[in-house]
Design an enzyme around this catalytic site. Structure first.
Site, PDB file in Angstrom:
ATOM      1  N   HIS A 222       0.648  -1.504   0.175  1.00 52.91           N
ATOM      2  CA  HIS A 222       0.239  -0.324   0.114  1.00 52.91           C
ATOM      3  C   HIS A 222       0.958   1.296  -0.314  1.00 52.91           C
ATOM      4  CE1 HIS A 222      -2.123  -3.346   2.741  1.00 52.91           C
ATOM      5  NE2 HIS A 222      -3.312  -2.972   1.352  1.00 52.91           N
TER       6      HIS A 222
ATOM      7  N   GLY B 178      -7.593  11.736   6.780  1.00 49.14           N
ATOM      8  CA  GLY B 178      -8.870  10.746   6.427  1.00 49.14           C
ATOM      9  C   GLY B 178      -8.413  11.436   4.292  1.00 49.14           C
TER      10      GLY B 178
ATOM     11  N   ARG C  67      -6.250  16.586   1.061  1.00 55.20           N
ATOM     12  CA  ARG C  67      -6.419  17.469   2.493  1.00 55.20           C
ATOM     13  C   ARG C  67      -4.741  17.358   2.506  1.00 55.20           C
ATOM     14  NH1 ARG C  67      -9.228  16.114   6.892  1.00 55.20           N
ATOM     15  NH2 ARG C  67     -10.920  16.443   5.777  1.00 55.20           N
TER      16      ARG C  67
ATOM     17  N   ARG D  23      -2.544   4.497  -5.293  1.00 57.29           N
ATOM     18  CA  ARG D  23      -4.041   3.993  -4.699  1.00 57.29           C
ATOM     19  C   ARG D  23      -4.200   5.973  -4.774  1.00 57.29           C
ATOM     20  NH1 ARG D  23      -7.285  -0.889  -2.916  1.00 57.29           N
ATOM     21  NH2 ARG D  23      -6.034  -2.342  -3.363  1.00 57.29           N
TER      22      ARG D  23
ATOM     23  N   ARG E  84      -4.072  12.214  13.751  1.00 50.57           N
ATOM     24  CA  ARG E  84      -4.845  12.020  12.960  1.00 50.57           C
ATOM     25  C   ARG E  84      -5.321  13.440  12.579  1.00 50.57           C
ATOM     26  NH1 ARG E  84      -9.684  11.371  10.513  1.00 50.57           N
ATOM     27  NH2 ARG E  84     -11.667  11.589  11.347  1.00 50.57           N
ATOM     28  N   VAL E  85      -5.886  14.085  11.711  1.00 50.82           N
ATOM     29  CA  VAL E  85      -6.296  15.408  11.374  1.00 50.82           C
ATOM     30  C   VAL E  85      -7.340  15.548  10.205  1.00 50.82           C
ATOM     31  CG1 VAL E  85      -5.538  17.844  10.429  1.00 50.82           C
ATOM     32  CG2 VAL E  85      -3.663  16.415  11.628  1.00 50.82           C
ATOM     33  N   GLY E  86      -9.063  15.276  11.371  1.00 54.73           N
ATOM     34  CA  GLY E  86      -9.619  15.034  10.107  1.00 54.73           C
ATOM     35  C   GLY E  86     -11.090  16.301  10.209  1.00 54.73           C
ATOM     36  N   SER E  87     -11.753  15.711   9.844  1.00 50.37           N
ATOM     37  CA  SER E  87     -13.708  16.147  10.177  1.00 50.37           C
ATOM     38  C   SER E  87     -13.935  15.540  11.432  1.00 50.37           C
ATOM     39  CB  SER E  87     -14.278  16.537   8.931  1.00 50.37           C
ATOM     40  OG  SER E  87     -14.438  15.104   8.293  1.00 50.37           O
TER      41      SER E  87
ATOM     42  N   MET F 214     -14.940   8.805  12.085  1.00 46.42           N
ATOM     43  CA  MET F 214     -14.825   6.965  11.569  1.00 46.42           C
ATOM     44  C   MET F 214     -13.251   6.375  11.970  1.00 46.42           C
ATOM     45  SD  MET F 214     -17.124   6.954   8.216  1.00 46.42           S
ATOM     46  CE  MET F 214     -17.241   5.332   8.536  1.00 46.42           C
TER      47      MET F 214
ATOM     48  N   ASP G 203     -20.153  18.917  10.494  1.00 41.74           N
ATOM     49  CA  ASP G 203     -21.496  19.260  10.430  1.00 41.74           C
ATOM     50  C   ASP G 203     -21.694  18.671  11.802  1.00 41.74           C
ATOM     51  OD1 ASP G 203     -22.388  16.370  10.233  1.00 41.74           O
ATOM     52  OD2 ASP G 203     -20.539  16.954   9.223  1.00 41.74           O
TER      53      ASP G 203
ATOM     54  N   ARG H 283     -14.009  20.898   3.354  1.00 39.76           N
ATOM     55  CA  ARG H 283     -13.188  20.200   4.458  1.00 39.76           C
ATOM     56  C   ARG H 283     -11.977  19.673   3.589  1.00 39.76           C
ATOM     57  NH1 ARG H 283     -18.465  19.065   3.845  1.00 39.76           N
ATOM     58  NH2 ARG H 283     -18.326  16.780   3.038  1.00 39.76           N
TER      59      ARG H 283
END
Length: 242
Positions: free
Chosen positions: A4, A20, A24, A43, A87-90, A180, A204, A217
């Site tokens: 991967h 994610g 970004r 990928r 982790r740098v997420g929404s 998630m 959101d 986002r």
């Protein structure tokens, strides 16, 4: 190289940010880093290494969901020597105390996924962030004068839930953000001896219906990005994670 990740040994820094969305990751690299090198495109899960104010740091997309982030986090730790994963997420929100664009730091992550039970002999595992990273993130937020809220997250297996009454339970139990990935990341990091934490921007609000666009986002959650990068500088300072 792994199935991967095509990066070579030594391509990743000790600390890696994990948004994610691979776009970004690209945005963070192009906007905040110098001496940037693209080190993965398998990928289209882009990864980059560069420097933030002279501090080496990597950033890589992790995809959506616990299975996806688990693959990348495991390989980063065991095959590339990454020690700190942020982790740098929404995330979504249900609490009236949380607003869209608030920045949240996940002290722990509840989940409806069974992955941590699989690695913990069928028992409940308390998926918590690593204290040194939590401290670095909060210290960075303070230095940047950015307000953050620390608390519990919920890592869902399903984005489109068949059980909307769960939102009432999450609000009652004071869950700050619904996302998630964090619970899986915390379990992987503990299993393989690394540090992990999650910082998320509320994209959101499930109660009010307010939401950001996909473009927003991808590229506009800069407060969260700056905190994570400044935390990296603190982590990699001579004092390190002491």
């Amino acid at each position: 190289m792994t199935p991967h990740i095509e990066a070579k040994a030594g391509d990743f820094a000790t600390t890696c940010l994990l948004p994610g969305d691979p776009l970004r990751a690209e945005y963070i690299a192009e906007t905040f880093l110098t001496e940037v090198k693209k080190i993965n495109a398998v990928r289209n899960m882009f990864a980059f290494t560069g420097k933030y104010n002279g501090t080496p740091v990597s950033v890589m997309g992790s995809g959506m969901g616990i299975p996806s982030i688990s693959i990348y986090a495991k390989e980063l730790i065991t095959e590339y020597g990454v020690k700190n994963l942020i982790r740098v997420g929404s995330c979504g929100a249900v609490s009236k105390e949380v607003k869209v664009r608030d920045v949240l730091i996940g002290l722990g992550a509840c989940t409806d996924s069974a992955v941590n039970r699989q690695r913990f002999q069928g028992h409940d595992y308390a998926a918590i962030a690593s204290w040194p990273l939590l401290k670095a993130l909060n210290d960075a937020a303070g230095a940047l004068d950015i307000s953050v809220t620390n608390g519990n997250m919920f890592s869902a297996d399903l984005f489109y839930t068949p059980n909307p009454s769960m939102f009432d339970t999450l609000e009652k139990m004071n869950i700050l953000g619904i996302e998630m990935e964090a619970a899986g990341l915390y379990g992987i990091a503990t299993e393989y001896g690394a540090n992990a934490a999650a910082i998320c921007t509320v994209s959101d609000h499930i109660r009010t219906g307010e939401a950001t666009t996909s473009a927003e986002r991808q590229s506009s959650f800069e407060e969260m990005m700056k905190i994570a990068l400044e935390a990296t500088r603190l982590i990699e300072s001579p004092q390190g994670l002491a």
